[in-house]
Design an enzyme around this catalytic site. Structure first.
Site: not given
Ligand code: NAD
Length: 314
Positions: A10, A105, A145, A159
């Site tokens: 991601g 864990k 979400y 945990y």
């Molecule tokens: P993104 O969608 O680019 O990346 C998320 C990645 O998780 C993707 O590559 C996706 O394929 C993978 N993924 C999703 N479900 C999966 C599963 N079941 N098994 C394996 N892989 C899986 O999003 P991002 O912007 O890189 O966000 C990363 C994390 O940071 C997320 O948890 C998001 O909630 C959190 N976050 C991001 C932001 C932001 O501004 N980018 C803000 C708040 C929180």
């Protein structure tokens, strides 16, 4: 160290892996590509200290290798994605978080949860401080979400309290930079791609709602500082410089030389009106604060989108 990263393909996961690989750690990336992309791995995937497992983390992953750190980032993250993938979003934050915690864990590794400022909902406290419990609509369209992440935080703390796992929880505020998807619905890539194509920038409501935008390299430094700290409870990482959507649109039009007037549309349901982190905890305990100015970060991001055009976005 030996480090497992879920969500490695991601936006944020790929920048985190790239940094950890460059620091010489042995990094294993996990992803099922539901919102990630293989090209995000391209700058480091052939490095000898990086390996990758394609896996849906909602299913348990037997893991017998020794591990020092587990970063859990996997989850759809943009409103377009999680509204399109409501069940995948809830399940990865519930079952996926549980499976990653089980690995931590089992391997006696430190666990890091990527949570979000969305746990504060449409906040009554401004700027948002970690002790604020939030104002979330549990049945609104964004709840898959917001509540998924709130559950993930609760599970992580359970945990920690009852199964002795060392945990860290980051509450991430809006982040931007290279490798965002042009069509992921988040405001920075949307505006940049509209502007690069000389289209009107779509402003929801009157454009006076605010967000605080952190450049991705600053965020990744904050992640690593938090992981290596002793803070167990949640910690905000973000840029406290607040900006209206109109300000953002004007800056992007200026740097792309787009002169087309904005297009105004109604505000989506439950869209928060204000968002700004209180980062006193990170400043005091991690010695962390953002280093990249908005002007610098936005120009680097525009340059990246210019070199990586994506026609599906407009
Ligand atoms: P993104 O969608 O680019 O990346 C998320 C990645 O998780 C993707 O590559 C996706 O394929 C993978 N993924 C999703 N479900 C999966 C599963 N079941 N098994 C394996 N892989 C899986 O999003 P991002 O912007 O890189 O966000 C990363 C994390 O940071 C997320 O948890 C998001 O909630 C959190 N976050 C991001 C932001 C932001 O501004 N980018 C803000 C708040 C929180």
């Amino acid at each position: 160290m030996k480090i497992l990263v879920s969500g490695a393909a991601g936006f944020l996961g790929s920048h985190l892996c790239e940094r950890l690989v460059a620091q010489g750690h042995s990094v294993i990336g996990l992803d099922n590509f539901i919102t990630g992309r293989t090209e995000n791995l391209s700058s480091f995937k052939s490095r000898p200290n990086f390996s990758f497992i394609e896996h849906d983390i909602c299913k348990p992953l037997p893991f017998s290798q020794p591990l020092d750190r587990v970063y859990h980032l996997a989850s759809p993250a943009s409103p377009i994605d999680y509204i399109d993938l409501p069940f995948e979003t809830m399940y990865v934050n519930a079952d996926g978080t549980r499976n990653m915690l089980e690995i931590a864990k089992h391997c006696n590794a430190r666990f890091f949860l990527a949570s979000t400022s969305e746990v504060y909902g449409d906040p009554h406290v401004h700027p948002q401080v970690e002790s604020y419990w939030g104002n979330v609509n549990p049945i609104g369209p964004r709840s898959v979400y917001d509540e998924g992440k709130r559950y993930a935080e609760a599970l992580t703390m359970a945990y920690h309290r009852y199964r002795n796992v060392a945990v860290r929880i980051v509450r991430i505020f809006n982040t931007y930079g290279p490798r965002m998807r042009a069509n992921d619905g988040r405001v920075v890539p949307t505006f940049i791609n509209q502007a690069l194509n000389q289209k009107p920038l779509t402003i929801f409501g009157d454009g006076l709602q605010t967000r605080s935008f952190c450049y991705v390299s600053d965020l990744i430094s904050g992640f690593i500082a938090l992981m290596e700290s002793s803070i167990t409870g949640p910690c905000n990482i973000g840029n406290p410089q607040e900006r209206t959507m109109l300000d953002l649109a004007e800056a992007i039009n200026k740097y792309t030389k787009n002169e087309v007037p904005h297009a105004f549309k109604p505000l989506p349901k439950d869209d928060p009106t204000r968002r700004k982190p209180n980062i006193s905890l990170a400043q005091k305990e991690l010695g962390w604060e953002p280093q990249v100015s908005f002007e610098d970060g936005i120009q680097r991001t525009i340059a990246w989108f210019r070199n990586n055009p994506d026609d599906s976005s407009i």
